[in-house]
Design a protein around this motif. Structure first.
Motif, PDB file in Angstrom:
ATOM      1  N   PRO A  96     -34.996 -24.299  57.926  1.00 28.35           N
ATOM      2  CA  PRO A  96     -35.984 -25.012  58.619  1.00 28.35           C
ATOM      3  C   PRO A  96     -36.813 -25.769  57.613  1.00 28.35           C
ATOM      4  O   PRO A  96     -37.405 -24.946  56.639  1.00 28.35           O
ATOM      5  N   GLY A  97     -37.408 -26.939  57.984  1.00 29.23           N
ATOM      6  CA  GLY A  97     -38.079 -27.575  56.955  1.00 29.23           C
ATOM      7  C   GLY A  97     -37.025 -28.265  55.765  1.00 29.23           C
ATOM      8  O   GLY A  97     -37.710 -29.203  55.203  1.00 29.23           O
ATOM      9  N   GLY A  98     -35.916 -28.074  55.775  1.00 27.64           N
ATOM     10  CA  GLY A  98     -35.173 -28.622  54.881  1.00 27.64           C
ATOM     11  C   GLY A  98     -34.715 -30.197  55.241  1.00 27.64           C
ATOM     12  O   GLY A  98     -34.982 -30.752  56.549  1.00 27.64           O
ATOM     13  N   SER A  99     -34.003 -30.832  54.555  1.00 25.11           N
ATOM     14  CA  SER A  99     -33.439 -32.225  54.884  1.00 25.11           C
ATOM     15  C   SER A  99     -31.966 -32.358  54.555  1.00 25.11           C
ATOM     16  O   SER A  99     -31.146 -31.357  53.915  1.00 25.11           O
ATOM     17  N   LEU A 100     -31.451 -33.312  55.224  1.00 26.28           N
ATOM     18  CA  LEU A 100     -29.874 -33.629  55.389  1.00 26.28           C
ATOM     19  C   LEU A 100     -29.941 -35.308  55.417  1.00 26.28           C
ATOM     20  O   LEU A 100     -30.604 -36.014  56.358  1.00 26.28           O
ATOM     21  N   ARG A 101     -29.108 -35.767  54.853  1.00 25.35           N
ATOM     22  CA  ARG A 101     -28.769 -37.257  55.174  1.00 25.35           C
ATOM     23  C   ARG A 101     -27.283 -37.420  55.689  1.00 25.35           C
ATOM     24  O   ARG A 101     -26.390 -37.103  54.980  1.00 25.35           O
ATOM     25  N   LEU A 102     -27.239 -37.776  56.898  1.00 23.80           N
ATOM     26  CA  LEU A 102     -25.933 -38.140  57.500  1.00 23.80           C
ATOM     27  C   LEU A 102     -25.505 -39.586  57.112  1.00 23.80           C
ATOM     28  O   LEU A 102     -26.242 -40.298  57.247  1.00 23.80           O
ATOM     29  N   SER A 103     -24.078 -39.780  56.967  1.00 21.23           N
ATOM     30  CA  SER A 103     -23.376 -40.881  56.708  1.00 21.23           C
ATOM     31  C   SER A 103     -22.494 -41.379  57.881  1.00 21.23           C
ATOM     32  O   SER A 103     -22.002 -40.372  58.343  1.00 21.23           O
ATOM     33  N   CYS A 104     -22.384 -42.387  58.184  1.00 22.50           N
ATOM     34  CA  CYS A 104     -21.375 -43.016  59.182  1.00 22.50           C
ATOM     35  C   CYS A 104     -20.609 -44.005  58.223  1.00 22.50           C
ATOM     36  O   CYS A 104     -21.169 -45.116  58.325  1.00 22.50           O
ATOM     37  N   ALA A 105     -19.660 -43.913  57.982  1.00 19.51           N
ATOM     38  CA  ALA A 105     -18.632 -44.957  57.178  1.00 19.51           C
ATOM     39  C   ALA A 105     -17.798 -45.516  58.217  1.00 19.51           C
ATOM     40  O   ALA A 105     -17.329 -44.761  59.066  1.00 19.51           O
ATOM     41  N   ALA A 106     -17.467 -46.742  58.437  1.00 17.91           N
ATOM     42  CA  ALA A 106     -16.716 -47.381  59.153  1.00 17.91           C
ATOM     43  C   ALA A 106     -15.385 -48.158  58.335  1.00 17.91           C
ATOM     44  O   ALA A 106     -15.505 -48.629  57.409  1.00 17.91           O
ATOM     45  N   SER A 107     -14.422 -48.209  59.128  1.00 17.37           N
ATOM     46  CA  SER A 107     -13.031 -49.114  58.805  1.00 17.37           C
ATOM     47  C   SER A 107     -12.741 -49.765  59.834  1.00 17.37           C
ATOM     48  O   SER A 107     -12.847 -49.288  61.173  1.00 17.37           O
ATOM     49  N   VAL A 124     -24.595 -30.154  62.047  1.00 21.45           N
ATOM     50  CA  VAL A 124     -25.799 -29.747  61.443  1.00 21.45           C
ATOM     51  C   VAL A 124     -26.304 -28.208  61.902  1.00 21.45           C
ATOM     52  O   VAL A 124     -26.389 -28.180  63.210  1.00 21.45           O
ATOM     53  N   THR A 125     -26.403 -27.437  60.987  1.00 21.50           N
ATOM     54  CA  THR A 125     -27.008 -26.033  61.357  1.00 21.50           C
ATOM     55  C   THR A 125     -28.211 -25.794  60.570  1.00 21.50           C
ATOM     56  O   THR A 125     -28.482 -26.035  59.559  1.00 21.50           O
ATOM     57  N   VAL A 126     -29.368 -25.689  61.591  1.00 21.53           N
ATOM     58  CA  VAL A 126     -30.800 -25.147  60.842  1.00 21.53           C
ATOM     59  C   VAL A 126     -30.984 -23.875  61.259  1.00 21.53           C
ATOM     60  O   VAL A 126     -31.413 -23.556  62.443  1.00 21.53           O
ATOM     61  N   ASN A 153     -35.562 -35.342  57.900  1.00 20.14           N
ATOM     62  CA  ASN A 153     -36.611 -34.269  56.967  1.00 20.14           C
ATOM     63  C   ASN A 153     -37.073 -33.547  58.095  1.00 20.14           C
ATOM     64  O   ASN A 153     -37.038 -33.635  59.192  1.00 20.14           O
ATOM     65  N   ASP A 154     -37.598 -32.415  57.324  1.00 20.06           N
ATOM     66  CA  ASP A 154     -38.349 -31.448  58.166  1.00 20.06           C
ATOM     67  C   ASP A 154     -37.660 -30.901  59.378  1.00 20.06           C
ATOM     68  O   ASP A 154     -37.955 -30.825  60.402  1.00 20.06           O
ATOM     69  N   LEU A 155     -36.448 -30.555  59.050  1.00 16.77           N
ATOM     70  CA  LEU A 155     -35.488 -30.083  60.180  1.00 16.77           C
ATOM     71  C   LEU A 155     -35.948 -28.830  60.803  1.00 16.77           C
ATOM     72  O   LEU A 155     -36.594 -28.063  60.124  1.00 16.77           O
ATOM     73  N   LYS A 156     -35.717 -28.780  62.053  1.00 17.27           N
ATOM     74  CA  LYS A 156     -36.141 -27.625  62.921  1.00 17.27           C
ATOM     75  C   LYS A 156     -34.990 -26.966  63.500  1.00 17.27           C
ATOM     76  O   LYS A 156     -33.896 -27.630  63.846  1.00 17.27           O
TER      77      LYS A 156
END
Length: 127
Positions: free
Chosen positions: A14-25, A123-125, A84-87
């Motif tokens: 909790p309180g951490g950050s992740l950046r999700l990406s979505c790539a396309a073809s 995503v697991t918080v 950010n600030d994941l709950k």
């Protein structure tokens, strides 16, 4: 053949950050509205954020406003969701999707509007 692939999920405190990406073809994402959705355990799929094809319109669900940011990188044919600030309540499988029929400068929130979906990233918080 259109394919969307999400990545960037994982376990975060909790309180951490992740950046999700979505790539396309098979699809130039810059021309289409892109949405991020999530589905938590025992919950229905819900819209988290979306961005219009010309990046003029963005939308965030109230619970993530100020914490999540959606963005594009046309050169990489990708869309991102900075979280950010994941709950604990953010814990879910996150999906990106492309709306091939959205008008310019608009993005929809109903999942039914979206035509192409990725397979999702977890995503697991948790502490």
């Amino acid at each position: 053949q259109v394919k969307l692939v999400e990545s960037g999920g994982g376990l975060v405190q909790p309180g951490g950050s992740l950046r999700l990406s979505c790539a396309a073809s098979g699809l130039a994402l810059e021309h289409f509205a892109i949405g991020w959705f999530r589905q938590g355990p025992g919950k229905e799929r819900e819209a988290v954020s979306c961005i219009s094809n010309k990046e003029i319109s963005e939308w965030y669900r109230d619970s993530v406003k100020g914490r999540f940011t959606i963005s594009r990188d046309s050169a990489k044919n990708s869309v991102y969701l900075q979280m950010n600030d994941l709950k604990p309540e953010d814990m879910a499988v996150y999906y990106c999707a492309a709306d091939l029929g959205a008008p310019d400068d608009w993005c929809n929130t109903p999942a039914e509007a979206y035509d192409s979906w990725g397979q999702g990233t977890q995503v697991t918080v948790s502490s």
